[in-house]
Design a protein around this motif. Structure first.
Motif, PDB file in Angstrom:
ATOM      1  N   LEU A   1      52.027-105.915 -10.774  1.00 31.18           N
ATOM      2  CA  LEU A   1      53.313-105.234 -10.819  1.00 31.18           C
ATOM      3  C   LEU A   1      53.155-103.872 -10.179  1.00 31.18           C
ATOM      4  CD1 LEU A   1      53.243-107.082 -13.563  1.00 31.18           C
ATOM      5  CD2 LEU A   1      55.329-105.851 -14.018  1.00 31.18           C
ATOM      6  N   LEU A   2      54.185-103.443  -9.462  1.00 30.78           N
ATOM      7  CA  LEU A   2      54.177-102.127  -8.837  1.00 30.78           C
ATOM      8  C   LEU A   2      55.496-101.445  -9.192  1.00 30.78           C
ATOM      9  CD1 LEU A   2      52.601-100.221  -6.895  1.00 30.78           C
ATOM     10  CD2 LEU A   2      53.939-101.237  -5.040  1.00 30.78           C
ATOM     11  N   PRO A   3      55.411-100.263  -9.827  1.00 30.01           N
ATOM     12  CA  PRO A   3      56.644 -99.573 -10.198  1.00 30.01           C
ATOM     13  C   PRO A   3      57.369 -98.986  -8.993  1.00 30.01           C
ATOM     14  CG  PRO A   3      54.727 -98.280 -10.883  1.00 30.01           C
ATOM     15  CD  PRO A   3      54.213 -99.558 -10.288  1.00 30.01           C
ATOM     16  N   LYS A   4      58.696 -99.067  -9.027  1.00 31.18           N
ATOM     17  CA  LYS A   4      59.544 -98.410  -8.029  1.00 31.18           C
ATOM     18  C   LYS A   4      59.889 -97.034  -8.584  1.00 31.18           C
ATOM     19  CE  LYS A   4      62.237-102.479  -6.608  1.00 31.18           C
ATOM     20  NZ  LYS A   4      63.610-102.969  -6.592  1.00 31.18           N
ATOM     21  N   PRO A   5      60.011 -96.028  -7.768  1.00 33.17           N
ATOM     22  CA  PRO A   5      59.721 -96.022  -6.338  1.00 33.17           C
ATOM     23  C   PRO A   5      58.214 -95.978  -6.105  1.00 33.17           C
ATOM     24  CG  PRO A   5      60.377 -93.839  -7.036  1.00 33.17           C
ATOM     25  CD  PRO A   5      60.488 -94.728  -8.241  1.00 33.17           C
ATOM     26  N   PHE A   6      57.814 -96.432  -4.932  1.00 30.07           N
ATOM     27  CA  PHE A   6      56.391 -96.439  -4.575  1.00 30.07           C
ATOM     28  C   PHE A   6      56.243 -95.876  -3.174  1.00 30.07           C
ATOM     29  CE2 PHE A   6      58.309-100.601  -3.942  1.00 30.07           C
ATOM     30  CZ  PHE A   6      58.184-100.771  -2.574  1.00 30.07           C
ATOM     31  N   THR A   7      55.043 -95.430  -2.858  1.00 31.37           N
ATOM     32  CA  THR A   7      54.778 -94.945  -1.500  1.00 31.37           C
ATOM     33  C   THR A   7      54.383 -96.135  -0.630  1.00 31.37           C
ATOM     34  OG1 THR A   7      52.425 -94.550  -1.866  1.00 31.37           O
ATOM     35  CG2 THR A   7      53.939 -92.717  -2.374  1.00 31.37           C
TER      36      THR A   7
ATOM     37  N   VAL B   1      61.081-102.785   2.783  1.00 29.27           N
ATOM     38  CA  VAL B   1      59.839-103.526   2.564  1.00 29.27           C
ATOM     39  C   VAL B   1      59.470-104.309   3.819  1.00 29.27           C
ATOM     40  CG1 VAL B   1      58.737-105.335   1.173  1.00 29.27           C
ATOM     41  CG2 VAL B   1      60.126-103.585   0.059  1.00 29.27           C
ATOM     42  N   ARG B   2      60.448-104.948   4.444  1.00 34.36           N
ATOM     43  CA  ARG B   2      60.197-105.698   5.690  1.00 34.36           C
ATOM     44  C   ARG B   2      59.621-104.779   6.757  1.00 34.36           C
ATOM     45  NH1 ARG B   2      61.546-109.891   9.224  1.00 34.36           N
ATOM     46  NH2 ARG B   2      62.867-111.101   7.854  1.00 34.36           N
ATOM     47  N   SER B   3      60.232-103.635   6.959  1.00 36.40           N
ATOM     48  CA  SER B   3      59.791-102.693   7.976  1.00 36.40           C
ATOM     49  C   SER B   3      58.346-102.255   7.724  1.00 36.40           C
ATOM     50  CB  SER B   3      60.722-101.480   7.988  1.00 36.40           C
ATOM     51  OG  SER B   3      60.252-100.499   8.873  1.00 36.40           O
ATOM     52  N   CYS B   4      58.043-101.940   6.487  1.00 34.74           N
ATOM     53  CA  CYS B   4      56.695-101.526   6.100  1.00 34.74           C
ATOM     54  C   CYS B   4      55.678-102.634   6.402  1.00 34.74           C
ATOM     55  CB  CYS B   4      56.719-101.187   4.616  1.00 34.74           C
ATOM     56  SG  CYS B   4      55.138-100.786   3.914  1.00 34.74           S
TER      57      CYS B   4
ATOM     58  N   LYS C   1      44.959-105.840  -1.152  1.00 38.42           N
ATOM     59  CA  LYS C   1      44.089-106.323  -2.224  1.00 38.42           C
ATOM     60  C   LYS C   1      44.468-107.743  -2.630  1.00 38.42           C
ATOM     61  CE  LYS C   1      42.782-101.953  -4.345  1.00 38.42           C
ATOM     62  NZ  LYS C   1      42.967-101.079  -5.497  1.00 38.42           N
ATOM     63  N   MET C   2      45.764-108.014  -2.697  1.00 39.69           N
ATOM     64  CA  MET C   2      46.234-109.313  -3.141  1.00 39.69           C
ATOM     65  C   MET C   2      45.958-110.414  -2.113  1.00 39.69           C
ATOM     66  SD  MET C   2      49.741-108.297  -5.105  1.00 39.69           S
ATOM     67  CE  MET C   2      49.949-109.888  -5.862  1.00 39.69           C
ATOM     68  N   LEU C   3      45.808-110.042  -0.862  1.00 36.24           N
ATOM     69  CA  LEU C   3      45.575-111.029   0.201  1.00 36.24           C
ATOM     70  C   LEU C   3      44.092-111.299   0.452  1.00 36.24           C
ATOM     71  CD1 LEU C   3      48.340-109.953   2.695  1.00 36.24           C
ATOM     72  CD2 LEU C   3      48.288-112.034   1.298  1.00 36.24           C
TER      73      LEU C   3
ATOM     74  N   GLU D   1      51.911 -96.243   1.353  1.00 32.57           N
ATOM     75  CA  GLU D   1      50.459 -96.378   1.247  1.00 32.57           C
ATOM     76  C   GLU D   1      50.065 -97.182   0.012  1.00 32.57           C
ATOM     77  OE1 GLU D   1      52.055 -93.391   1.639  1.00 32.57           O
ATOM     78  OE2 GLU D   1      51.624 -93.098   3.767  1.00 32.57           O
ATOM     79  N   ALA D   2      50.657 -96.846  -1.140  1.00 37.51           N
ATOM     80  CA  ALA D   2      50.335 -97.557  -2.384  1.00 37.51           C
ATOM     81  C   ALA D   2      50.747 -99.025  -2.285  1.00 37.51           C
ATOM     82  CB  ALA D   2      51.025 -96.892  -3.570  1.00 37.51           C
ATOM     83  N   PHE D   3      51.904 -99.280  -1.713  1.00 37.66           N
ATOM     84  CA  PHE D   3      52.396-100.644  -1.556  1.00 37.66           C
ATOM     85  C   PHE D   3      51.447-101.457  -0.676  1.00 37.66           C
ATOM     86  CE2 PHE D   3      55.030-103.587   1.025  1.00 37.66           C
ATOM     87  CZ  PHE D   3      55.330-104.508   0.026  1.00 37.66           C
ATOM     88  N   LEU D   4      51.101-100.926   0.491  1.00 38.44           N
ATOM     89  CA  LEU D   4      50.229-101.656   1.412  1.00 38.44           C
ATOM     90  C   LEU D   4      48.831-101.850   0.835  1.00 38.44           C
ATOM     91  CD1 LEU D   4      51.324-100.239   4.878  1.00 38.44           C
ATOM     92  CD2 LEU D   4      51.787-102.513   3.919  1.00 38.44           C
TER      93      LEU D   4
END
Length: 124
Positions: free
Chosen positions: A105-111, A20-23, A121-123, A113-116
């Motif tokens: 909420l975001l289900p794992k595993p995620f891509t 997550v940090r790297s992404c 959106k949240m920011l 792209e989907a995570f970012l």
């Protein structure tokens, strides 16, 4: 020059924090890390510049729902968006997380792209 938002990652697995940090860093964000909810609260109490909390649901000592409740109880950072990452998408746990104050909420595993996309959106 505008500084990038600072995101707090909270997860008990170092490998998940690393991914997550790297992404997030590749996308230009500043990142802080906590290993559980109690650790995250210490970091939040020392950093007024956190723009988003990304946390795992299941962690020892203080899980993601307890962390969400604790964050929401503080005036200083109670309105910071909280993204819960989880493998546990049963509707009762999702409802519990949202009732506690999770923003999304975001289900794992995620891509990546989907995570970012969710983070951006949240920011806004």
């Amino acid at each position: 020059m505008r500084t990038q938002p600072t995101i707090l990652i909270v997860d008990d697995f170092a490998s998940t924090r690393k991914v997550v940090r790297s992404c997030l860093e590749r996308a230009g964000f500043s990142v802080l890390e906590g290993t559980n909810g109690k650790d995250a609260m210490k970091i939040l109490n020392q950093n007024s510049r956190i723009s988003l909390v990304v946390t795992d649901l299941n962690m020892p000592e203080m899980d993601g729902i307890q962390l969400t409740q604790e964050v929401r109880s503080h005036d200083a950072y109670g309105s910071v968006p909280i993204l819960l990452l989880t493998t546990e998408m049963r509707s009762n746990r999702k409802e519990e997380a949202l009732r506690a104050g999770a923003t999304a909420l975001l289900p794992k595993p995620f891509t990546v792209e989907a995570f970012l996309e969710v983070v951006q959106k949240m920011l806004r």
